[in-house]
Enzyme design. Structure first.
Site, mmCIF file in Angstrom:
data_model
loop_
_atom_site.group_PDB
_atom_site.id
_atom_site.type_symbol
_atom_site.label_atom_id
_atom_site.label_comp_id
_atom_site.label_asym_id
_atom_site.label_seq_id
_atom_site.Cartn_x
_atom_site.Cartn_y
_atom_site.Cartn_z
ATOM 1 N N LYS A 97 0.852 -1.185 0.000
ATOM 2 C CA LYS A 97 0.000 0.000 0.000
ATOM 3 C C LYS A 97 0.886 1.233 0.000
ATOM 4 C CE LYS A 97 -1.784 2.825 2.967
ATOM 5 N NZ LYS A 97 -1.896 4.076 2.169
ATOM 6 N N GLU B 43 10.275 16.390 14.918
ATOM 7 C CA GLU B 43 10.582 16.288 13.494
ATOM 8 C C GLU B 43 9.753 17.312 12.722
ATOM 9 O OE1 GLU B 43 11.548 12.612 10.525
ATOM 10 O OE2 GLU B 43 9.665 12.513 11.612
ATOM 11 N N GLU C 3 -1.412 7.506 -0.152
ATOM 12 C CA GLU C 3 -2.455 8.028 -1.034
ATOM 13 C C GLU C 3 -2.017 9.315 -1.730
ATOM 14 O OE1 GLU C 3 -3.175 9.634 3.109
ATOM 15 O OE2 GLU C 3 -2.626 7.702 2.204
ATOM 16 N N GLY D 157 7.308 5.559 7.945
ATOM 17 C CA GLY D 157 6.437 6.714 8.128
ATOM 18 C C GLY D 157 6.677 7.342 9.485
ATOM 19 N N GLU E 287 10.560 1.786 10.115
ATOM 20 C CA GLU E 287 11.553 2.849 9.878
ATOM 21 C C GLU E 287 10.802 4.153 10.043
ATOM 22 O OE1 GLU E 287 13.419 5.782 8.847
ATOM 23 O OE2 GLU E 287 12.877 5.213 6.799
ATOM 24 N N CYS F 207 13.440 11.580 6.442
ATOM 25 C CA CYS F 207 13.694 11.072 7.789
ATOM 26 C C CYS F 207 15.147 11.266 8.185
ATOM 27 C CB CYS F 207 13.298 9.599 7.879
ATOM 28 S SG CYS F 207 14.172 8.529 6.725
#
Length: 499
Positions: free
Chosen positions: A180, A389, A183, A233, A255, A289
Site C-alpha cells: 500500500k 521532526e 495516497e 512513516g 523505519e 527522515c
C-alpha cells in the site's frame, strides 16, 4: 509555464496478477502545480482482503517461495533493467505528485535499480549453518525460510526508493507481498507493478492496493494471513501499527522519524561541513527522515559557521520542480506547510533568533505551497524545533563546549536514526561514532548510502533494519533441523518388559 503537463495518470489495484478498477476513486493534486495529476482506485476491505488472500495462496503454493534463488534473482535483475528503461516516465509522475525536483526524482528512481540488483545477489547467496560437532550420530542444520506474506506500507516522501528498500529484499527471500503506497504518491508504485508483470513475476506474488490507512493499512496490519508488516512513516503511526499487529503477534519492522544532528568541531573542514549541512536540511525540501535538521556547533566557531550556512542557503535554488536546475521544490500539502511555519514562529516567540527565512515562499506562477530556506540560532535543547521532526527546510542551531557536551546533546532525543560528526581527528570521530545513539553515524560526510549497508534506527526511530544483509534477513525465519545419522546408539528410554 513553458511546458504542458501530461494527462492525469490512472492507477488501479493489482490483485492476483490482474488490474482491478475500484468502484470509488481519489485524486492527487500536484503540490507545485495545483492541478490533478493522478486518479486512483480507492481500495476498501474487499480489495485488501482479496489481495492478502492472493498473496497467501501464492506463498502456500510455492510458486515463488520454493523456487531456486537463481530463478528469483533472474526476475529481480529483469526488474532492475526495466527500472532504468523507465526512469523519465516514473520520475516525472513522482515529481508531479510529491513536489520534489525532477533531478532528485530521476536520481531516486535510477538509483533504485541498484537495490534490486543487490537483492538479486542475496537471493542466490543466502545460506544457513551446519553443525557436525554434535556427536558421531547427529547432524544439525540451520536453514532460513521466507517468513511468508508481508504487508509493505510506504510513505510519500520517497515512494519509489523506499518501496525498493523493502520489496526486492522481501521477494529475494521468497516472500509474497501486499503493497500500500501513500495516497499522496500512489502512481510510481503502480508503475512498479507494471514492471513486475513485464519481468515475469508470477501472479499473486506482489499485489498492490491503493487507498488510505483506514481501512487498507489497518486491515493489512491485523489480517491473520499476514505474517509481517514493514512500514516507513511517522513514529505515531508506527506505534499504532505495532499495537494493531500485536493481537496476531506478527512481526513488525519500522523505519520511523528522526531528529538527526551534525556535530561540527573547530578542527573540521568547515567549507565541506557547511555544504553538507546545507544539503542535509534542504534535500527533498527537508521532508526526509534523514534530514539533518539540527546542528550542534562548537562555541568557538558557531558564529562563523552559521554565517557560512546562511550564505550557502541563499544560493540554493527553490522553485518549479520541473525545472532541471531547481534544488528545492514544494511542500507536500498546505496543511504540512502550515505545520512547518508553526514550529518556526513558536521558536522565535520563545527567544530563538531567525538568521534566514521563516515564512512562506511564493513561487511565480506556482503559488505559495513552498517554504523559505530557514536557519534558526540561539535554540535551546528544550524547544520543540530542536526536539520534534519538523519535516521541512528548517535548520536549528545549538552549541557545545566539550565532546561530552556534544554527545549528550546528540543523545538527548527520543529519536536515534542517524547522526554526523565533522573533525579532522580520527579519535574524535571514532569516540563520537561509538557513543552516539543512532543507527547510522556519518563522519565527515552526510547521507551517503549503499545497498550493502543496513539502514534503520534506535529508540523511537524504529525497529529492525532495511537493505544490506541485515535488512534481507528481516524477511527470513530461522529453523533448526536436527538429524540422527545411522542406527540409534542410545539406550532406550522405555525398557521392554520381560514376558
Amino acid at each position: 509555464m513553458a511546458y504542458e503537463l501530461p494527462q492525469p495518470f490512472t492507477g488501479r489495484h493489482l490483485i492476483d496478477g490482474a488490474w482491478v478498477t475500484g468502484r470509488e476513486t481519489f485524486d492527487r493534486v500536484s503540490p507545485s502545480h495545483g492541478t490533478v495529476v493522478s486518479t486512483s482506485s480507492k481500495g476498501g476491505p474487499e480489495e485488501t482482503d482479496a489481495a492478502i488472500k492472493a498473496a497467501r495462496r501464492a506463498f502456500d503454493a510455492g510458486i515463488w517461495s520454493r523456487i531456486s534463488g537463481r530463478e528469483r534473482a533472474a526476475v529481480l535483475l529483469r526488474v532492475a533493467d526495466l527500472i532504468e528503461a523507465n526512469v523519465d516516465r516514473i520520475a516525472l509522475q513522482e515529481t508531479l505528485e510529491s513536489g520534489k525536483p525532477i533531478s532528485q526524482s530521476k536520481g531516486e528512481v535510477a538509483g533504485a535499480a541498484d537495490l534490486w540488483r543487490y537483492a538479486a545477489a542475496l537471493a542466490r547467496t543466502s545460506q544457513g549453518d551446519s553443525h557436525n560437532t554434535l556427536g558421531s550420530d547427529m547432524l544439525g542444520v540451520v536453514v532460513k525460510d521466507p517468513i511468508g506474506v508481508v504487508s509493505v506500507i510506504t510513505p510519500w516522501n520517497f515512494p519509489f526508493w523506499i518501496l525498493s528498500q523493502k520489496l526486492p529484499f522481501a521477494l529475494a527471500a521468497g516472500c509474497t507481498v501486499v503493497v500500500k503506497p501513500s495516497e499522496m504518491t500512489p502512481s510510481s508504485t503502480v508503475m512498479m507493478g507494471e514492471l513486475l508483470m513485464q519481468a515475469g513475476l508470477p501472479a499473486g506474488v506482489c499485489n498492490i492496493v491503493l487507498g488510505y490507512g483506514d481501512p487498507v493499512g489497518s486491515l493489512k496490519s491485523t489480517h491473520p494471513d499476514v505474517d509481517m508488516v514493514t512500514f516507513t512513516g511517522s513514529t505515531a503511526v508506527g506505534k499504532l501499527i505495532t499495537k494493531a499487529a500485536s493481537d496476531t503477534l506478527k512481526k513488525v519492522a519500522l523505519e520511523l522519524g528522526g531528529k538527526n544532528p551534525q556535530v561540527i568541531f573547530p578542527d573540521a573542514d568547515l567549507e565541506n561541513a557547511a555544504d553538507a549541512v546545507t544539503f542535509g536540511v534542504y534535500f527533498n525540501v527537508g521532508q526526509c527522515c534523514n534530514s539533518s535538521s539540527r546542528i550542534i556547533v562548537h562555541e568557538d566557531i558557531a558564529e562563523d559557521f552559521v554565517a557560512r550556512v546562511v550564505a550557502l542557503s541563499k544560493k540554493v535554488k527553490f522553485g518549479d520542480p520541473l525545472d532541471p536546475t531547481t534544488q528545492v521544490g514544494a511542500i507536500v500539502t498546505p496543511e504540512h506547510n502550515a505545520r512547518i511555519d508553526g514550529y518556526v514562529q513558536e521558536a522565535v516567540a520563545a527567544g530563538a533568533r531567525l538568521e534566514l527565512g521563516g515564512a512562506y515562499l511564493d513561487v511565480e506562477g506556482l503559488g505559495d505551497q513552498f517554504y523559505q530556506p530557514t536557519v534558526i540560532s540561539s535554540v535551546s535543547a528544550d524547544m520543540a524545533v530542536a526536539r520534534e521532526e519538523v519535516f521541512g527546510p528548517v535548520l536549528s542551531v545549538l552549541t557545545f563546549r566539550t565532546l561530552d557536551d556534544a554527545i549528550a546533546l546528540t543523545n538527548d532525543s527520543e529519536y536515534g536514526l542517524s547522526a554526523g560528526v565533522w573533525s579532522e581527528s580520527v579519535h574524535t570521530c571514532l569516540e563520537f561514532a561509538r557513543r552516539a545513539q543512532a543507527g547510522t553515524v556519518w563522519t565527515n560526510t552526510w547521507m551517503d548510502g549503499y545497498p550493502e549497508l543496513a539502514f534503520g534506527g534506535m529508540k523511537q526511530s524504529g525497529t529492525g533494519r532495511e537493505i544490506g544483509k541485515y535488512g534481507f534477513e528481516e524477511f527470513l525465519e530461522v529453523k533448526s533441523v536436527v538429524m540422527r545419522v545411522g542406527r540409534d546408539s542410545r539406550a532406550p528410554w522405555v525398557t521392554p518388559r520381560a514376558e
